[in-house]
Design an enzyme around this catalytic site. Sequence first.
Site, mmCIF file in Angstrom:
data_model
loop_
_atom_site.group_PDB
_atom_site.id
_atom_site.type_symbol
_atom_site.label_atom_id
_atom_site.label_comp_id
_atom_site.label_asym_id
_atom_site.label_seq_id
_atom_site.Cartn_x
_atom_site.Cartn_y
_atom_site.Cartn_z
ATOM 1 C CG MET A 1 -2.020 -1.075 1.096
ATOM 2 S SD MET A 1 -3.551 -0.701 1.995
ATOM 3 C CE MET A 1 -2.934 -0.418 3.645
ATOM 4 N N GLY B 1 11.395 -2.824 5.460
ATOM 5 C CA GLY B 1 10.699 -4.106 5.438
ATOM 6 C C GLY B 1 10.162 -4.432 4.062
ATOM 7 C CG HIS B 2 7.076 -2.082 2.270
ATOM 8 N ND1 HIS B 2 6.964 -0.963 3.054
ATOM 9 C CD2 HIS B 2 5.874 -2.712 2.338
ATOM 10 C CE1 HIS B 2 5.742 -0.898 3.552
ATOM 11 N NE2 HIS B 2 5.059 -1.951 3.152
ATOM 12 C CG ASP C 1 0.676 -7.533 7.879
ATOM 13 O OD1 ASP C 1 0.059 -6.888 8.741
ATOM 14 O OD2 ASP C 1 1.519 -7.026 7.123
ATOM 15 C CD GLN D 1 -2.130 -8.952 4.545
ATOM 16 O OE1 GLN D 1 -2.829 -7.995 4.854
ATOM 17 N NE2 GLN D 1 -0.906 -8.800 4.061
ATOM 18 N NE ARG E 1 -2.512 1.621 10.484
ATOM 19 C CZ ARG E 1 -2.865 0.769 9.545
ATOM 20 N NH1 ARG E 1 -2.101 -0.284 9.313
ATOM 21 N NH2 ARG E 1 -3.968 0.934 8.831
#
EC number: 6.3.2.1
Length: 280
Positions: free
Chosen positions: A26, A32-33, A148, A151, A185
């Site tokens: 997103m 991390g991404h 996650d 998920q 976040r």
Amino acid sequence: MKVVHTIQELRDHLRGQNRVSFVPTMGNLHEGHLALMKLARQHGDPVVASIFVNRLQFGPNEDFDRYPRTLRDDIEKLEKARDVYVLFAPDEREMYPEPQNYRVQPPDDLGDILEGEFRPGFFGGVSTVVLKLLSCVQPRVAVFGKKDYQQLMIVRNMCRQFQLPVDIVAHETVRADDGLALSSRNRYLSPAERAEAPALYQALQSLRQQVAAGARDLPAIEREAAQALAARGWQVDYLAVRRQRDLQTPQPQDLSAGEPLVALAAAKLGATRLIDNLEL
């Protein structure tokens, strides 16, 4: 790196490619991404990343409008990392040209527990957009982070049950030096909250140590850990030890048989809700 905004452009760039690796995000990218994309490159070529803030997974009182849109900075980070061949950055009209009346609904025993209990409809929104993105990209491999955890399990189960020709690869949670799981976040935390935030991971580590030492009254140690966080100013949604294979509550025979477990937590620190987990 190519930046495309339509499904047709994406398919034009990927025509003839049969080893595509895919990382959906997103945006508001962090280390991390980027680690997910580096792992994706090890599993296929070319690597496609997507950036799309998916309205379907936000509840009525959640932060869809507040979620950071940082596309220009994200593009710079991806170009510097040099792992991504195509960035797919559609707008909402491209992904949802008409009302999304057909949706994926995960089973209640997985989609309505833990995160699903506190974020009704979240996993239906996630599953629906992931299915659409996989249809657009048609990768051989897709990479998701273990941060996650629920998920990841839902996406894996969905792909298996729909017999999608994609392997779901998991990357370990990427953490700051003090143990805090990297998250978009985290930027909402005040300096004092950022200093306190590693306590969530420390609570999970404590659960792991107690289970390894032979603790069998899981509700008691979960309750003690949650109370300890609450005493430090956290508002705990859940802190639970579950079976890794299905996220259900372990039974006595599971503990006796050495069933692999995972501790999962979600809690608010100030106005910021953090999640984390740790395999035991």
